[in-house]
Design a protein around this motif. Structure first.
Motif, mmCIF file in Angstrom:
data_model
loop_
_atom_site.group_PDB
_atom_site.id
_atom_site.type_symbol
_atom_site.label_atom_id
_atom_site.label_comp_id
_atom_site.label_asym_id
_atom_site.label_seq_id
_atom_site.Cartn_x
_atom_site.Cartn_y
_atom_site.Cartn_z
ATOM 1 N N SER A 33 0.940 -1.266 0.049
ATOM 2 C CA SER A 33 0.381 -0.053 -0.615
ATOM 3 C C SER A 33 0.816 0.972 0.192
ATOM 4 C CB SER A 33 -0.779 0.050 1.489
ATOM 5 O OG SER A 33 -1.556 1.423 1.229
ATOM 6 N N GLU A 34 0.315 2.122 -0.626
ATOM 7 C CA GLU A 34 1.232 3.628 -0.857
ATOM 8 C C GLU A 34 1.702 4.241 0.235
ATOM 9 O OE1 GLU A 34 -0.544 4.582 -5.283
ATOM 10 O OE2 GLU A 34 -0.609 5.824 -4.347
ATOM 11 N N ASN A 35 0.729 4.042 1.914
ATOM 12 C CA ASN A 35 0.927 4.518 3.678
ATOM 13 C C ASN A 35 1.797 3.730 4.046
ATOM 14 O OD1 ASN A 35 -0.615 2.275 3.237
ATOM 15 N ND2 ASN A 35 -2.178 3.449 5.334
ATOM 16 N N GLY B 251 -4.954 1.855 9.690
ATOM 17 C CA GLY B 251 -4.435 2.768 10.679
ATOM 18 C C GLY B 251 -3.537 1.949 12.117
ATOM 19 N N LYS B 252 -3.893 1.300 13.216
ATOM 20 C CA LYS B 252 -2.645 0.452 13.442
ATOM 21 C C LYS B 252 -2.862 -0.883 13.576
ATOM 22 C CE LYS B 252 -2.921 3.801 17.804
ATOM 23 N NZ LYS B 252 -2.195 4.339 19.471
ATOM 24 N N VAL B 253 -3.366 -1.455 12.591
ATOM 25 C CA VAL B 253 -2.967 -2.943 12.150
ATOM 26 C C VAL B 253 -3.130 -2.738 10.496
ATOM 27 C CG1 VAL B 253 -4.556 -4.783 11.198
ATOM 28 C CG2 VAL B 253 -5.531 -3.347 12.965
ATOM 29 N N LEU B 254 -1.811 -4.025 10.703
ATOM 30 C CA LEU B 254 -1.141 -4.630 9.537
ATOM 31 C C LEU B 254 -1.591 -5.820 8.944
ATOM 32 C CD1 LEU B 254 1.516 -3.274 7.710
ATOM 33 C CD2 LEU B 254 2.859 -5.251 8.636
ATOM 34 N N GLU B 255 -2.416 -5.106 7.455
ATOM 35 C CA GLU B 255 -2.924 -6.977 7.295
ATOM 36 C C GLU B 255 -2.161 -6.786 5.719
ATOM 37 O OE1 GLU B 255 -7.764 -5.364 7.817
ATOM 38 O OE2 GLU B 255 -7.065 -5.596 5.587
ATOM 39 N N VAL B 256 -1.834 -8.875 5.883
ATOM 40 C CA VAL B 256 -0.772 -8.995 4.567
ATOM 41 C C VAL B 256 -1.924 -9.917 4.111
ATOM 42 C CG1 VAL B 256 0.855 -10.340 4.474
ATOM 43 C CG2 VAL B 256 1.127 -8.599 6.044
ATOM 44 N N VAL C 79 7.541 0.604 9.191
ATOM 45 C CA VAL C 79 7.036 -0.390 9.424
ATOM 46 C C VAL C 79 7.813 -2.024 9.993
ATOM 47 C CG1 VAL C 79 5.046 -2.112 9.104
ATOM 48 C CG2 VAL C 79 5.351 0.801 8.674
ATOM 49 N N LEU C 80 7.290 -2.341 11.139
ATOM 50 C CA LEU C 80 8.226 -4.011 11.636
ATOM 51 C C LEU C 80 7.158 -4.441 11.346
ATOM 52 C CD1 LEU C 80 9.566 -2.213 14.610
ATOM 53 C CD2 LEU C 80 10.744 -2.588 12.121
ATOM 54 N N ILE C 81 7.881 -6.207 11.020
ATOM 55 C CA ILE C 81 6.799 -7.675 10.713
ATOM 56 C C ILE C 81 8.146 -7.944 11.486
ATOM 57 C CG2 ILE C 81 7.558 -8.096 8.899
ATOM 58 C CD1 ILE C 81 5.512 -8.420 8.049
ATOM 59 N N PRO C 82 7.115 -9.035 12.461
ATOM 60 C CA PRO C 82 7.967 -10.419 12.958
ATOM 61 C C PRO C 82 8.564 -11.200 11.842
ATOM 62 C CG PRO C 82 5.945 -10.705 13.516
ATOM 63 C CD PRO C 82 5.735 -8.933 12.791
ATOM 64 N N PRO C 83 9.726 -11.861 11.638
ATOM 65 C CA PRO C 83 10.723 -12.058 10.439
ATOM 66 C C PRO C 83 10.164 -13.305 10.210
ATOM 67 C CG PRO C 83 11.835 -12.351 12.456
ATOM 68 C CD PRO C 83 10.657 -10.955 13.052
ATOM 69 N N MET C 84 9.869 -14.394 8.881
ATOM 70 C CA MET C 84 9.390 -15.589 8.482
ATOM 71 C C MET C 84 7.804 -15.803 8.716
ATOM 72 S SD MET C 84 11.681 -16.975 7.365
ATOM 73 C CE MET C 84 12.195 -18.746 7.265
ATOM 74 N N ILE C 85 6.979 -14.570 8.752
ATOM 75 C CA ILE C 85 5.439 -14.958 9.451
ATOM 76 C C ILE C 85 4.864 -15.418 8.387
ATOM 77 C CG2 ILE C 85 4.377 -12.397 9.281
ATOM 78 C CD1 ILE C 85 4.569 -14.839 12.150
ATOM 79 N N LEU D 157 -1.447 -4.199 3.496
ATOM 80 C CA LEU D 157 -2.319 -3.299 3.553
ATOM 81 C C LEU D 157 -2.279 -2.560 5.401
ATOM 82 C CD1 LEU D 157 -5.429 -4.021 2.296
ATOM 83 C CD2 LEU D 157 -3.515 -2.976 1.097
ATOM 84 N N LEU D 158 -1.887 -1.410 5.375
ATOM 85 C CA LEU D 158 -1.871 -0.405 6.479
ATOM 86 C C LEU D 158 -3.551 -0.002 6.651
ATOM 87 C CD1 LEU D 158 -0.351 0.031 9.174
ATOM 88 C CD2 LEU D 158 1.032 2.390 8.443
#
Length: 660
Positions: free
Chosen positions: A536-538, A580-585, A544-550, A577-578
């Motif tokens: 997503s462009e935003n 608000g405070k939720v990251l969706e993959v 933005v951080l994410i757990p590795p290998m998730i 996608l982002l």
């Protein structure tokens, strides 16, 4: 000579008699048959009764060298060798320990137990250095180098062989010098440094010619052929193979002749001289039929089948490949079955029967995975054996330390009692608040440790699955694809090792490793699917951080349970996608769907447990606990069109984490 030494030693007549009897065993009873087991162990008992000295160790070592087949045939450790080690340890006889550990390490290496071989050869090196015997130091260094070369750890192998080379030059030991030089050449050859390998092999060849060692001459001539073939100089390679063949014929080495015939067949195949290539491969097959170990015959059938595939003689090729498969099934040659099924898959692919090609390719992949699991289990067993060996060695030291430790414990406990009495009142007053704070911290640390533990499980699982992809190109000698695969794989391994140190990593690093993984899987599956990754462009991928290998386990599941079963090329879409405070993959595939995938799995039998998905679900559950939020879960949806499955969609929801 042994008898004379014994007579001049101030022993009793009983001891002299024992030495004389043991000596007669050595002189009169060298070859031991399967029926002589009682005699073997009576001999061992006789030697055990001798006083602990160098004569006893030498007797044990001589008997051990002559009885390897006897004990291997019974699946037992060489009792004479074990007794030699125990006696040398009691005497602190470093030279005896060096010789015994070298023998023990080599016996383990001959059984492909390379971890154990390295351990024992390193012990031999330490003992040889303690004994200050240069010859044994050189032998130990060469042995360790060979162990590391068998484990594909080329830098370490080169280091030990180079040290052996310097030691042999110093001691003027031509035999060890030739071994070290040839081993360095093989390392250069494995690393595709062909020009350097040629220079080293020529040096080893000159040493062997000066020693008039025809076996060493034949080996180095063959190695030079490999190097020139690697450079693409096929005519020169063929010349060296023929020279090696001539020496092997002179010394009547059936194995050497078979290797040379196979090399000549492969070289002429590359020159497109198929009749001559077939002639040499048939000669290799004829020789291998005379050897008891049928794996050589199976390899010849595969080589001929591949040649006929290249000529377009598909029906004739299948006959040879089927012979290889029959031998593999009869004798349990898993690597042979893997290669034969792969060649049969290529055969049907070029013949236009894609369904049979896919079936045989799946059989090949199953045997590759089986070989990797078997190798992993073997290495685990060796690690357990090493643990037991170290535990046994430490028992004596531990017993000696126990008495000192008991005195220290008494003084320590007295000091603690006095200290506890002094602080008792303070502990009663502040205990409640301290315990409450400690419990809160302990609960959070426990969750963090559980998360790290699950992540540690994730990485070995992923590495295990990725390693299975590399075997096809190594076995098929496809240098260009193998090089490309290894380059991407090594880069991916570096990223995994770096990322696994952190609980969260930037999104761009996670996506970069995911792209590398997808490229490798696409290559492994012969590009049976395409993929796209959209962000997503935003989203600032660096913040933005994410757990590795998730994400990887769900991508792997989509490929191997959905896309590979499609007859047409598949598509895999990954979107980030982002909100608000939720990251969706989301991971979306147009595969066969979960229902049909389960039917295929049940039909073929349960061959694989999705360990990666289970571990990842555990990680997400812990993230939900640590953050005390519901915004951490996984949703799986079956996609349908008019009641027919059109794929699967997985949505991974995580609480958003930011670098700043």
């Amino acid at each position: 000579m042994i008898i004379l030494v014994a007579l001049f030693h101030p022993f009793t007549m009983f001891h002299k008699a024992l030495i004389f009897i043991a000596s007669l065993y050595l002189l009169l009873w060298a070859p031991v048959s399967a029926q002589d087991s009682a005699l073997v162990f009576r001999s061992l008992d006789s030697i055990r009764k001798m006083p602990d000295d160098t004569v006893k160790v030498n007797l044990l070592m001589n008997r051990a060298r002559g009885l390897y087949r006897f004990f291997d045939g019974r699946g037992q450790e060489n009792a004479f060798l074990q007794e030699a080690i125990t006696t040398s340890q009691k005497m602190r006889y470093a030279k005896g320990m060096a010789e015994a550990y070298n023998e023990l390490g080599t016996s383990k290496r001959n059984k492909s137990q390379y971890l154990l071989a390295t351990e024992y050869h390193e012990r031999a090196l330490k003992s040889a250095q303690d004994a200050r015997v240069t010859r044994l130091i050189t032998i130990s260094l060469n042995n360790i180098g060979v162990d590391y070369r068998r484990r594909d750890m080329l830098e370490k192998a080169f280091d030990f062989h180079f040290r052996a080379l310097k030691s042999a030059e110093k001691d003027k030991d031509d035999r060890s010098l030739a071994i070290a030089t040839n081993s360095i050449g093989n390392i250069k050859l494995s690393d595709a440094k062909y020009d350097e390998a040629i220079e080293v092999f020529n040096r080893s060849l000159r040493i062997e010619q000066e020693r008039d060692n025809e076996l060493g001459i034949a080996i180095n001539l063959g190695n030079l052929g490999y190097a020139y073939e690697g450079l693409g100089k096929l005519d020169l390679a063929i010349d060296y193979y023929k020279r090696s063949l001539a020496v092997n014929e002179r010394i009547k080495s059936v194995t050497g002749m078979s290797i040379c015939y196979t090399c000549l067949g492969t070289a002429y195949q590359k020159k497109k001289n198929y009749p001559l290539a077939m002639d040499y491969l048939q000669k290799a097959l004829a020789l291998n039929d005379k050897v008891e170990d049928k794996i050589h015959s199976a390899d010849s059938y595969i080589s001929i089948g591949r040649l006929l595939n290249e000529e377009g003689k598909y029906e004739e090729a299948r006959k040879y490949l089927q012979e290889a498969i029959d031998l593999g099934l009869k004798w349990g040659f898993k690597s042979t079955l893997m290669e034969a099924y792969k060649s049969m898959s290529d055969n049907y692919k070029h013949a236009g029967d894609l369904n049979l090609a896919m079936d045989f390719n799946n059989y090949s992949i199953l045997y590759k995975d089986s070989l990797l699991r078997e190798k992993s289990s073997t290495e685990f067993a060796q690690m357990q054996t090493l643990h037991d060996v170290h535990q046994k060695d430490n028992q004596i030291k531990q017993l000696q330390q126990d008495q000192d430790l008991s005195q220290l414990r008494i003084r320590r406990n007295l000091a603690l009692a006095i200290a506890l009495a002094g602080f008792l009142f303070m502990l009663i007053v502040g205990g409640f608040f301290y315990i409450r704070h400690r419990n809160l911290q302990a609960n959070r640390q426990t969750l963090q440790l559980e998360l790290r533990s699950l992540r540690a499980q994730m990485n070995p699982h992923f590495i295990f699955n990725s390693l299975s992809s590399i075997h096809r190109y190594i076995w098929s000698n496809n240098q260009e694809e193998a090089s490309d695969y290894l380059t991407k794989f090594s880069k991916l391994m570096r990223m995994i090792l770096d990322n696994s140190q952190h609980t969260f990593i930037p999104l761009n690093r996670e996506l970069e490793s995911l792209k590398l993984y997808l490229d490798l899987e696409a290559l492994r599956c012969n590009y049976m699917f395409d993929y796209s990754i959209t962000v997503s462009e935003n989203i600032n991928e660096e913040e933005v951080l994410i757990p590795p290998m998730i994400i990887q386990p769900y991508v792997e599941n989509a490929i191997w349970h959905g896309l590979v079963h499609r007859k047409e090329k598949g598509m895999l879409d990954i979107a980030v996608l982002l909100r608000g405070k939720v990251l969706e993959v989301t991971v979306t595939d147009n595969g066969i769907g979960r229902k049909m995938a389960m039917e295929i799995k049940e039909k073929k039998g349960r061959m694989h447990n999705s360990m990666g998905m289970k571990v990842t679900e555990g990680r997400i559950a812990l993230i939900r606990k640590i953050n005390n939020t519901k915004d951490a879960n996984v949703e799986i949806h079956d996609l349908q069109d008019n009641g027919e499955a059109t794929g699967t969609k997985v949505k991974i929801v995580l609480p958003a984490e930011f670098l700043f």
